[in-house]
Design a protein around this motif. Structure first.
Motif: not given
Length: 125
Positions: A73-87
């Protein structure tokens, strides 16, 4: 960020879904988990035989599930995406490929809505 720093950071931020994670933090933790899964699988095979019950491997996997999701989730935050994209991982093939591309992509330069740039801030907020 080196191997030991990345692993230590992921365990220190065990269930911290806030902030940003650099590519190196994510991928070093990924490598650590891969090596540990192999090692615990070998230990299971030695202790329980060829058909093995996988108890140690299972316990390890449960122990690192939460920090693995958190660093993702933090990695996705680094590219300005929500952690919910992990789904997206639950979407066959397409979800895996899209997440892989995002995890490989460099993070946003400068601060974004999830916090300061971890490359300049060194992740110590």
């Amino acid at each position: 960020m080196g191997f030991q720093d990345a692993v230590a950071t992921c365990f220190r931020k065990y269930a911290d879904f806030t902030g940003r994670a650099r590519r190196s933090e994510y991928w070093w933790f990924f490598l650590f988990n891969l090596l540990m899964q192999i090692a615990t699988g070998l230990v299971d095979a030695v202790l329980f035989g060829a058909e093995g019950q996988g108890l140690i491997n299972l316990l390890y996997g449960l122990g690192v599930l939460l920090p693995g999701i958190a660093v993702g989730a933090r990695r996705l935050h680094d590219i300005d995406r929500s952690g919910w994209w992990l789904l997206l991982i639950f979407v066959p093939l397409v979800g895996f490929i899209l997440l892989l591309v995002w995890f490989i992509r460099p993070g946003d330069a400068g601060p974004n809505r999830f916090g300061p740039d971890p490359r300049t801030d060194r992740g110590r907020a």
